[in-house]
Design an enzyme around this catalytic site. Structure first.
Site, PDB file in Angstrom:
ATOM      1  N   ASP A 130       0.624  -0.865   0.243  1.00  0.00           N
ATOM      2  CA  ASP A 130      -0.036   0.197  -0.221  1.00  0.00           C
ATOM      3  C   ASP A 130       0.979   1.006  -0.097  1.00  0.00           C
ATOM      4  O   ASP A 130       2.053   1.312   0.059  1.00  0.00           O
ATOM      5  CB  ASP A 130      -0.523  -0.263   1.508  1.00  0.00           C
ATOM      6  CG  ASP A 130      -2.137   0.544   1.466  1.00  0.00           C
ATOM      7  OD1 ASP A 130      -2.576   1.164   0.324  1.00  0.00           O
ATOM      8  OD2 ASP A 130      -3.284   0.045   2.003  1.00  0.00           O
ATOM      9  N   ASP A 187     -10.899   1.987  -2.766  1.00  0.00           N
ATOM     10  CA  ASP A 187     -11.362   1.097  -1.363  1.00  0.00           C
ATOM     11  C   ASP A 187     -12.405   0.989  -2.044  1.00  0.00           C
ATOM     12  O   ASP A 187     -13.387   0.841  -0.646  1.00  0.00           O
ATOM     13  CB  ASP A 187     -10.583   2.479  -0.770  1.00  0.00           C
ATOM     14  CG  ASP A 187      -9.836   2.141  -0.403  1.00  0.00           C
ATOM     15  OD1 ASP A 187      -8.526   0.920  -0.172  1.00  0.00           O
ATOM     16  OD2 ASP A 187      -8.961   2.791   0.506  1.00  0.00           O
TER      17      ASP A 187
HETATM   18  C1  GLA Z   1      -6.107   1.264   2.709  1.00  0.00           C
HETATM   19  C2  GLA Z   1      -5.849   0.372   1.778  1.00  0.00           C
HETATM   20  C3  GLA Z   1      -6.965  -0.310   2.242  1.00  0.00           C
HETATM   21  C4  GLA Z   1      -7.394  -0.950   3.621  1.00  0.00           C
HETATM   22  C5  GLA Z   1      -6.393   0.397   4.165  1.00  0.00           C
HETATM   23  C6  GLA Z   1      -5.732  -0.296   5.605  1.00  0.00           C
HETATM   24  O1  GLA Z   1      -7.258   2.641   2.075  1.00  0.00           O
HETATM   25  O2  GLA Z   1      -6.564   1.015   0.001  1.00  0.00           O
HETATM   26  O3  GLA Z   1      -7.862  -1.781   1.347  1.00  0.00           O
HETATM   27  O4  GLA Z   1      -5.427  -1.373   3.318  1.00  0.00           O
HETATM   28  O5  GLA Z   1      -5.532   1.438   3.742  1.00  0.00           O
HETATM   29  O6  GLA Z   1      -5.468   1.165   6.023  1.00  0.00           O
END
Ligand code: GLA
Length: 704
Positions: A450, A520
């Site tokens: 990420d 997300d």
């Molecule tokens: C980001 C990612 C999510 C999750 C969060 C965790 O927003 O896109 O899928 O992994 O971080 O903090």
């Protein structure tokens, strides 16, 4: 031979299966773009190279179509290259200096400045079967002093003679990525870009051009995608002489850098293509190319469960085990623990950077969970965000000098975090070491990588080390090197690119990533829009989609499990809901969908995608995947809302053999056998009635 040089007319002709691309050397030694489009006979095109005099007010307007023009002389269009030589001269005059053709699909055009020892090689790599050309440049400084590069585009793509130029691109923001936009361009420049240090959710380095009439199934489309995961720029410039030039490369904004004497710089690759069959054809060419030449592998996409939406930061071994048992029951093949397993990570305010397993959450270590997951027959995957650090972390306390920062500024925090300067060798080594340690200490088969904030204040805390502005570039190059090295060290581990959703997906990172988290936003209806935009440019085999709760946390929308599964089955299927709260009926239904998915996933992964209907124009969204051998196909269709009384909507299919017979199974006991021509002209009845309806239709060729 895809590339030929016509000695007499000084024309280079690139010929792919369904396109021609021509440029030539004109009388002044300039490399001039001539034509790009449907196949033509290059030998007929000598007169295109004639000087085009307009008036003394617009001298050398032919340079508007230079294949790769430096800023200097009479060039006023967006330059491909802008430099300052060691003596302060800022005028670049590139002339043709020969060519190399070591391989049949590869051409190098050599350019050199008239006076200075600056050489620019234009690289062309042709993919005849996909009607695509990869372009990039290498710039070599043969001068005794450094040359400052102020702008170095990877390529300029020219389209010369359309009555109108319509630009299609994607825009968006967090949780609303990959929204399609189309606009006819008037004279001037439309710039798509990122200045945020990564690819970004606001725009994506992909474009398509048509004359305003192309559709999903017809019309000529010119398109391109840049492989760079940092600051990028694509400028579509319509000149007052009616040409279109689309330049693209690393963003020049705050991006100048120096090439030392004797050194070279190589740009990222900018891939361009032409298609005669509309946006659908364009996407299939891009998808096939990505499968063949970009993506690192083609392993079967495992059904994954990710516990992020179920537990967020409240990770602990007991709850994760409960979820793992439920996941295994419904047929999940890979269990992924997301954020919250390490350091003092109980919220987004602390712990980022401390990549040790949290002893309160895992008192007996991480292996207790991994062993359980493995004993349930699943792989184990884990989340990391290696480029970031919370100020409240041991890492930051030990190395405050590792973050991007200007010495006189406090720096901006986003999501309570700062960003490590990956360009520093010690930071690169730290990331490589902790990832190597993590992957060698545990049986981990999958990494979700990420990156939850943009780059700000791209300086170095220690002002004595304040360097040139190329930290932007170094970050991305070191990221690629780390991913490349990790893939070499751990060839069985799969990697997902994620950046607060889909903010770092492009042809650069996809050379290292098996799959991508595209948003997300997991609302199954919003996802239809996001996934549609995504597939314009990118292969659905990398597109990860999760089934989550109803009502959905983001939109409050209620959708049946069928709709949520069907929407997610169009890419790599994941489940992100709190399945511990699902009823026995829901678990049984989910198990059934997972089984269905496993039967069709080779078609969605390796097949060709046809977008049949879009919610942008109708209340039905539908996508069809056709196996490459033509034996099988699967259709996903959705009706978001019923309007004005029921009527039978038929969906016409694509990509079938008109004379072949197919068995069509709509999953409701209505299996019929019909010819491809019937399915493609008369269509399949969807039988929808009501809101939030969906259907998966399987089609299998029947041998006669
Ligand atoms: C980001 C990612 C999510 C999750 C969060 C965790 O927003 O896109 O899928 O992994 O971080 O903090």
């Amino acid at each position: 031979m895809p590339i030929s040089y016509l000695e007499e007319s000084h024309i280079f002709a690139i010929r792919t299966a369904r396109s021609s691309y021509l440029f030539g050397i004109n009388d002044s030694g300039t490399v001039q773009h001539l034509y790009w489009g449907s196949p033509v006979h290059a030998g007929d095109c000598a007169d295109l190279l004639r000087a085009k005099h307009h008036s003394s007010f617009d001298a050398a307007v032919d340079r508007e179509t230079e294949e790769y023009g430096g800023w200097g002389g009479l060039l006023y269009a967006e330059p491909a290259l802008k430099v300052t030589f060691g003596d302060g001269v800022r005028d670049l005059l590139l002339r043709y200096d020969g060519y190399l053709m070591d391989k049949p699909e590869e051409l190098v055009i050599r350019l050199a400045d008239e006076y200075y020892a600056l050489k620019v090689n234009l690289h062309y790599r042709v993919f005849p079967e996909f009607d695509l050309i990869e372009r990039y440049v290498t710039i070599t400084n043969g001068e005794p002093s450094a040359v400052r590069i102020e702008q170095a585009m990877s390529a300029i793509w020219s389209v010369l003679s359309l009555p109108a130029y319509r630009l299609t691109h994607v825009t968006g923001r967090w949780a609303g990525e990959y929204q399609l936009r189309s606009d006819v361009l008037s004279e001037g420049k439309k710039v798509l870009e990122s200045r945020r240090g990564f690819t970004g959710p606001h725009a994506n380095p992909w474009f398509a051009i048509d004359d305003g009439t192309a559709s999903e199934t017809s019309g000529h489309v010119w398109f391109g995608a840049l492989g760079w995961s940092g600051n990028w720029k694509i400028a579509a410039e319509k000149t007052t002489f009616g040409h279109l030039r689309v330049s693209g490369g690393i963003n020049d904004f705050d991006g100048s850098f120096a090439i030392a004497p004797g050194e070279s710089y190589t740009s990222p690759v900018f891939t361009g293509g032409f298609c005669e069959n509309g946006f659908g054809g364009m996407s299939r060419q891009l998808h096939r190319y990505q499968k063949a030449a970009i993506l690192p592998g083609s392993r079967e996409r495992k059904v994954l469960y990710n516990s992020w939406e179920a537990t967020e930061f409240a990770v602990n071994v007991q709850d994760q085990k409960v979820l793992a048992h439920k996941a295994a029951r419904i047929g999940v093949e890979r269990f992924v623990v997301d954020d919250g397993w390490f350091g003092a990570r109980n919220s987004d305010r602390a712990g980022l950077g401390d990549w040790q397993v949290n002893p309160q959450k895992f008192p007996k270590g991480l292996n207790e969970l991994i062993d359980e997951v493995k004993s349930l027959g699943m792989d184990f995957g884990i989340w990391v965000e290696p480029e970031s650090v919370n100020p409240d972390s041991d890492l930051y306390r030990a190395h405050p000098e590792w973050v991007y920062q200007f010495p006189t500024r406090a720096g901006s925090q986003l999501r309570n975090q700062l960003l490590l300067n990956l360009g520093l060798p010690e930071v690169k080594q730290f990331v490589l070491d902790f990832m190597t340690n993590l992957l060698s200490s545990y049986d981990i088969s999958f990494i979700k990588w990420d990156m939850n904030r943009t780059v700000t204040e791209p300086g170095i805390a220690d002002e004595r080390q304040q360097r040139e502005h190329s930290d932007w570039i170094r970050h991305v190059n070191n990221l690629y090197e780390i991913w490349g090295e990790l893939r070499r060290r751990f060839p069985n581990v799969e990697f997902e690119t994620c950046a607060g959703g889909g903010a770092r997906i492009d042809l650069g990172i996809l050379r290292f990533a098996d799959q991508a988290w595209i948003s997300d936003n997991t609302d199954a209806l919003d996802r239809l829009h996001i996934q549609e935009g995504f597939t314009y440019a990118y292969d659905p085999s990398v597109m990860m989609c999760w089934v989550t709760e109803s009502p959905h946390g983001m939109n409050g929308r209620r959708l049946p499990l069928s709709f949520r599964f069907h929407s997610a089955m169009m890419g790599g299927l994941g489940i992100g809901a709190n399945i511990d709260r699902w009823s026995e009926d829901e678990l049984a239904e989910a198990k059934d969908y997972v089984e269905q998915y496993k039967r069709i996933r080779l078609i969605t992964m390796h097949g060709d995608l046809y977008r049949l209907s879009s919610l942008r124009h109708s209340n039905v969204a539908a996508c069809q995947y056709v196996a490459r051998d033509g034996q099988e196909s699967v259709v996903f269709a959705f009706q978001n809302a019923q309007h004005f009384g029921a009527w039978e909507r038929r969906l016409t299919l694509q990509g079938l053999d008109p004379d072949a017979l197919y068995e069509v199974d709509a999953g409701d006991g209505r299996a019929v056998t019909q010819h491809g021509s019937t399915l493609m002209q008369v269509g399949v009845a969807l039988g929808f009635s009501g809101d939030g309806q969906s259907r998966m239709i399987r089609i299998a060729r029947v041998e006669r």
